[in-house]
Write a protein that holds these residues in place. Structure first.
Motif, short mmCIF file in Angstrom:
data_model
loop_
_atom_site.label_atom_id
_atom_site.label_comp_id
_atom_site.label_asym_id
_atom_site.label_seq_id
_atom_site.Cartn_x
_atom_site.Cartn_y
_atom_site.Cartn_z
N GLY A 115 0.86 -1.18 0.00
CA GLY A 115 0.00 0.00 0.00
C GLY A 115 0.89 1.23 0.00
O GLY A 115 2.12 1.13 -0.16
N PRO A 116 0.32 2.39 0.19
CA PRO A 116 1.12 3.61 0.20
C PRO A 116 2.17 3.59 1.30
O PRO A 116 1.89 3.21 2.44
N SER A 117 3.37 4.03 0.95
CA SER A 117 4.43 4.21 1.94
C SER A 117 4.12 5.48 2.74
O SER A 117 3.26 6.27 2.34
N PRO A 118 4.81 5.70 3.85
CA PRO A 118 4.58 6.95 4.59
C PRO A 118 4.80 8.20 3.73
O PRO A 118 4.04 9.16 3.84
N GLN A 119 5.79 8.17 2.85
CA GLN A 119 6.06 9.33 1.99
C GLN A 119 4.93 9.50 0.96
O GLN A 119 4.49 10.62 0.70
N GLN A 120 4.47 8.40 0.39
CA GLN A 120 3.37 8.48 -0.56
C GLN A 120 2.10 8.94 0.14
O GLN A 120 1.33 9.74 -0.40
N MET A 121 1.89 8.47 1.36
CA MET A 121 0.70 8.83 2.11
C MET A 121 0.69 10.32 2.44
O MET A 121 -0.36 10.96 2.42
N GLU A 122 1.85 10.87 2.72
CA GLU A 122 1.95 12.31 3.00
C GLU A 122 1.44 13.12 1.81
O GLU A 122 0.65 14.05 1.96
N LEU A 123 1.84 12.74 0.60
CA LEU A 123 1.38 13.43 -0.61
C LEU A 123 -0.12 13.22 -0.81
O LEU A 123 -0.84 14.16 -1.15
N ILE A 124 -0.60 12.02 -0.59
CA ILE A 124 -2.03 11.72 -0.73
C ILE A 124 -2.84 12.59 0.23
O ILE A 124 -3.86 13.18 -0.15
N GLN A 125 -2.40 12.70 1.47
CA GLN A 125 -3.10 13.51 2.46
C GLN A 125 -3.06 14.99 2.11
O GLN A 125 -4.07 15.69 2.23
N GLN A 126 -1.91 15.47 1.66
CA GLN A 126 -1.81 16.88 1.29
C GLN A 126 -2.71 17.20 0.10
O GLN A 126 -3.32 18.27 0.06
N ALA A 127 -2.82 16.28 -0.85
CA ALA A 127 -3.69 16.49 -2.01
C ALA A 127 -5.15 16.66 -1.57
O ALA A 127 -5.88 17.49 -2.11
N ALA A 128 -5.57 15.89 -0.58
CA ALA A 128 -6.95 15.97 -0.09
C ALA A 128 -7.28 17.34 0.46
O ALA A 128 -8.42 17.80 0.37
N LEU A 129 -6.28 17.99 1.03
CA LEU A 129 -6.52 19.28 1.69
C LEU A 129 -6.41 20.48 0.76
O LEU A 129 -6.56 21.61 1.20
N ARG A 130 -6.17 20.24 -0.54
CA ARG A 130 -6.00 21.33 -1.50
C ARG A 130 -7.21 21.50 -2.42
O ARG A 130 -7.15 22.21 -3.41
N VAL A 131 -8.32 20.89 -2.09
CA VAL A 131 -9.50 20.95 -2.95
C VAL A 131 -10.32 22.21 -2.68
O VAL A 131 -10.13 22.87 -1.66
N PRO A 132 -11.25 22.54 -3.59
CA PRO A 132 -12.13 23.68 -3.35
C PRO A 132 -12.85 23.55 -2.00
O PRO A 132 -13.34 22.47 -1.66
N ASP A 133 -12.88 24.64 -1.26
CA ASP A 133 -13.42 24.63 0.10
C ASP A 133 -13.99 26.02 0.42
O ASP A 133 -13.35 26.83 1.06
N HIS A 134 -15.21 26.27 -0.06
CA HIS A 134 -15.88 27.55 0.14
C HIS A 134 -15.97 27.86 1.63
O HIS A 134 -16.39 27.04 2.42
#
Length: 183
Positions: A20-39
């Motif tokens: 599954g995702p490594s800790p480094q891959q997971m960090e990027l996955i988590q950061q991507a989630a927090l960059r979405v549109p958020d009115h």
């Protein structure tokens, strides 16, 4: 992988395995989630990340829901093993916040974008995933077991891992069928 390649080649893969995702891959996955549109910066998301044996707790919740909601014998039999589809499962949740200018549907859209961004980030790093919903995402029992309020929504279960088959999906849709110019 460049952005255009990612956007035009992303696919869901249901055959996932370790790693599954490594800790480094997971960090990027988590950061991507927090960059979405958020009115209004409501951050209407919550994510529960379950790996390896942690998935069993979700499987137990699925069994409890299948029995309590009489989902049928086949579903009850399979419920505990559904979490074994991938080494990681992320429960993606929309946590509703009443707001005059940000309706519930927009908060659902934001949480959905976060889920998609996580799947895209996984794909960009050579992993894959599949976003599942279904009866368990709509289950009052599952929602209660996860401590959600009635207005919260389970956006889905994002299964992440390494694809076991190299099976590119054929394009099903044609641009002209969905886009027009003018009203």
């Amino acid at each position: 992988m460049n952005a255009t390649e990612l956007l035009l080649n992303r696919q869901s893969d249901s055959q996932l395995s370790y790693p599954g995702p490594s800790p480094q891959q997971m960090e990027l996955i988590q950061q991507a989630a927090l960059r979405v549109p958020d009115h209004a910066n409501l951050a209407p998301w919550q994510f529960i990340v379950l790996e390896d044996e942690q998935r069993d707790a979700l499987g137990s919740i699925f069994v409890k829901a299948a029995v309590a909601e009489d989902m049928g014998e086949r579903t009850i039999e399979r419920a505990a093993t559904l979490v074994d589809r991938a080494p990681m499962v992320i429960v993606s949740i929309m946590k509703y916040t009443p707001h005059d200018k940000v309706p519930r549907v927009e908060q659902i859209a934001s949480a959905s974008c976060a889920t998609f961004a996580m799947q895209q980030a996984a794909f960009a790093q050579g992993l894959s995933g599949i976003w599942r919903t279904g009866a368990f995402a709509q289950s009052p029992t599952v929602k209660a077991e996860l401590g959600l309020n009635e207005e919260d929504e389970i956006i889905g279960f994002l299964y992440l891992g390494t694809p076991t088959l190299d099976c590119p999906k054929k394009r099903r849709h044609q641009v002209g069928d969905f886009f027009s110019s003018g009203i």
